[in-house]
Design a protein around this motif. Structure first.
Motif, mmCIF file in Angstrom:
data_model
loop_
_atom_site.group_PDB
_atom_site.id
_atom_site.type_symbol
_atom_site.label_atom_id
_atom_site.label_comp_id
_atom_site.label_asym_id
_atom_site.label_seq_id
_atom_site.Cartn_x
_atom_site.Cartn_y
_atom_site.Cartn_z
ATOM 1 N N PRO A 209 18.745 -6.121 -0.340
ATOM 2 C CA PRO A 209 18.718 -4.833 -1.054
ATOM 3 C C PRO A 209 20.023 -4.517 -1.770
ATOM 4 O O PRO A 209 19.997 -3.920 -2.862
ATOM 5 C CB PRO A 209 18.420 -3.823 0.053
ATOM 6 N N LEU A 210 21.149 -4.898 -1.205
ATOM 7 C CA LEU A 210 22.417 -4.655 -1.884
ATOM 8 C C LEU A 210 22.520 -5.502 -3.146
ATOM 9 O O LEU A 210 23.010 -5.039 -4.184
ATOM 10 C CB LEU A 210 23.589 -4.954 -0.953
ATOM 11 N N ALA A 211 22.055 -6.740 -3.057
ATOM 12 C CA ALA A 211 22.082 -7.622 -4.222
ATOM 13 C C ALA A 211 21.165 -7.098 -5.318
ATOM 14 O O ALA A 211 21.524 -7.102 -6.499
ATOM 15 C CB ALA A 211 21.677 -9.040 -3.815
ATOM 16 N N VAL A 212 19.974 -6.635 -4.951
ATOM 17 C CA VAL A 212 19.036 -6.105 -5.934
ATOM 18 C C VAL A 212 19.641 -4.912 -6.655
ATOM 19 O O VAL A 212 19.595 -4.799 -7.887
ATOM 20 C CB VAL A 212 17.698 -5.720 -5.261
ATOM 21 N N ARG A 213 20.235 -4.012 -5.891
ATOM 22 C CA ARG A 213 20.813 -2.812 -6.510
ATOM 23 C C ARG A 213 21.992 -3.169 -7.410
ATOM 24 O O ARG A 213 22.170 -2.575 -8.480
ATOM 25 C CB ARG A 213 21.236 -1.820 -5.427
ATOM 26 N N ALA A 214 22.787 -4.138 -6.997
ATOM 27 C CA ALA A 214 23.935 -4.530 -7.815
ATOM 28 C C ALA A 214 23.491 -5.220 -9.100
ATOM 29 O O ALA A 214 24.056 -4.987 -10.171
ATOM 30 C CB ALA A 214 24.865 -5.436 -7.008
ATOM 31 N N VAL A 215 22.495 -6.081 -9.005
ATOM 32 C CA VAL A 215 21.967 -6.742 -10.207
ATOM 33 C C VAL A 215 21.411 -5.701 -11.165
ATOM 34 O O VAL A 215 21.672 -5.740 -12.381
ATOM 35 C CB VAL A 215 20.887 -7.779 -9.827
ATOM 36 N N LEU A 216 20.645 -4.751 -10.635
ATOM 37 C CA LEU A 216 20.071 -3.708 -11.478
ATOM 38 C C LEU A 216 21.174 -2.865 -12.122
ATOM 39 O O LEU A 216 21.120 -2.538 -13.314
ATOM 40 C CB LEU A 216 19.151 -2.825 -10.638
ATOM 41 N N ARG A 217 22.181 -2.529 -11.340
ATOM 42 C CA ARG A 217 23.306 -1.748 -11.880
ATOM 43 C C ARG A 217 24.001 -2.502 -13.014
ATOM 44 O O ARG A 217 24.282 -1.929 -14.070
ATOM 45 C CB ARG A 217 24.308 -1.436 -10.771
ATOM 46 N N SER A 218 24.252 -3.779 -12.810
ATOM 47 C CA SER A 218 24.928 -4.562 -13.839
ATOM 48 C C SER A 218 24.074 -4.662 -15.101
ATOM 49 O O SER A 218 24.588 -4.540 -16.223
ATOM 50 C CB SER A 218 25.262 -5.962 -13.313
ATOM 51 N N MET A 219 22.779 -4.871 -14.945
ATOM 52 C CA MET A 219 21.896 -4.946 -16.109
ATOM 53 C C MET A 219 21.947 -3.653 -16.919
ATOM 54 O O MET A 219 22.042 -3.666 -18.152
ATOM 55 C CB MET A 219 20.463 -5.236 -15.665
ATOM 56 N N ARG A 220 21.882 -2.525 -16.226
ATOM 57 C CA ARG A 220 21.892 -1.239 -16.926
ATOM 58 C C ARG A 220 23.236 -0.959 -17.586
ATOM 59 O O ARG A 220 23.294 -0.526 -18.742
ATOM 60 C CB ARG A 220 21.560 -0.119 -15.938
ATOM 61 N N GLU A 221 24.303 -1.201 -16.849
ATOM 62 C CA GLU A 221 25.620 -0.814 -17.351
ATOM 63 C C GLU A 221 26.120 -1.713 -18.465
ATOM 64 O O GLU A 221 26.951 -1.297 -19.272
ATOM 65 C CB GLU A 221 26.623 -0.780 -16.198
ATOM 66 N N THR A 222 25.634 -2.946 -18.528
ATOM 67 C CA THR A 222 26.107 -3.867 -19.569
ATOM 68 C C THR A 222 25.171 -3.927 -20.777
ATOM 69 O O THR A 222 25.472 -4.607 -21.753
ATOM 70 C CB THR A 222 26.273 -5.290 -19.007
ATOM 71 N N ALA A 223 24.057 -3.211 -20.736
ATOM 72 C CA ALA A 223 23.041 -3.329 -21.788
ATOM 73 C C ALA A 223 23.587 -3.032 -23.176
ATOM 74 O O ALA A 223 23.185 -3.669 -24.158
ATOM 75 C CB ALA A 223 21.860 -2.411 -21.481
#
Length: 266
Positions: A209-223
């Motif tokens: 779950p931590l990895a999923v949230r971090a991947v999602l955060r990175s995708m959103r913030e770098t878009a």
């Protein structure tokens, strides 16, 4: 376990929350009460550590036909009115315009997904549709503006000319075309969107779950970043946050021991 209201259903099954827009008599159009309860559901998803992913769908073979102007004009329940008065941004939170949970949402679409339905769809991460589903952002046909975020988000998701086509003509497209232009990711036989969405949600929930949230955060913030800036930012999200966690140790250990990992979110 399910929490019921006239306009919205929230069901918790292990780590998966299912949010069902439940106004089939109005093609699941948004009502004030539905929006208040949706905002609460997204807060619960974000804050409950036992929840790892959500599914957003509509009742009785229809996703959502946007805002119900008649219901809006008719007013709200006393509870919803009080909540809305205390937080004038409530509807934008419900529609995932001004805030989004830190956990992914899978959309299961059948039937109509138009206007605000297509707008909230753009705030979900994984999207499944039955083959007869129909999509449109038709506000211009009524002299209106799609304020749910489509003029910003859609071109980032499906490209400028595809988004201009949908936004400026207001035309309706079927699931096959929606997949071809990248609006959705999966097309399944009519009536099977929910089953496929649950299959995908279970895959997400089984991951760290931590990895999923971090991947999602990175995708959103770098878009909206340049590639160079995005790659630099990715390191600040991935390395210090994830690789020292217990889950990051459990994953390789489970692989070496040839067993499923047991992730705890720590």
């Amino acid at each position: 376990m399910a929490d019921a209201s006239p306009d919205l259903l929230v069901e918790i099954d292990g780590p998966v929350m299912t949010v069902t827009m439940n106004r089939p008599e109005a093609r699941n159009a948004f009502s004030p009460d539905m929006l208040v309860r949706a905002a609460d559901a997204w807060t619960r998803l974000d804050e409950d550590p036992a929840l790892r992913v959500a599914i957003l769908t509509g009742a009785e073979g229809c996703f959502c036909s946007g805002m119900d102007l008649k219901a809006l004009a008719a007013g709200t329940s006393d509870d919803a009115a009080a909540r809305w008065s205390a937080d004038p941004d409530m509807h934008w939170k419900a529609l995932l315009r001004h805030s989004r949970p830190s956990k992914p949402i899978v959309a299961a679409v059948e039937g109509y997904c138009v206007a605000g339905g297509t707008e909230i769809l753009q705030a979900t991460e994984i999207r499944v549709a039955g083959e007869t589903a129909e999509f449109a952002i038709a506000e211009v046909q009524r002299g209106l503006f799609p304020l749910g975020g489509s003029t910003v988000r859609l071109q980032r998701q499906i490209g400028f000319t595809n988004s201009a086509d949908l936004l400026l003509t207001g035309r309706r497209i079927r699931a096959a075309e929606a997949k071809a232009i990248g609006l959705i990711g999966h097309v399944v036989p009519k009536g099977e969107a929910m089953a496929k969405a649950r299959e995908l949600a279970d895959l997400v929930a089984a991951n760290g779950p931590l990895a999923v949230r971090a991947v999602l955060r990175s995708m959103r913030e770098t878009a909206a970043m340049s590639e160079a800036d995005g790659l630099a930012h990715e390191l600040t999200v991935g390395e210090p946050i994830i690789f020292e966690t217990q889950d990051a140790k459990e994953g390789p250990r489970a692989f070496a021991e040839k067993r499923p990992p047991v992730f705890t979110g720590e």
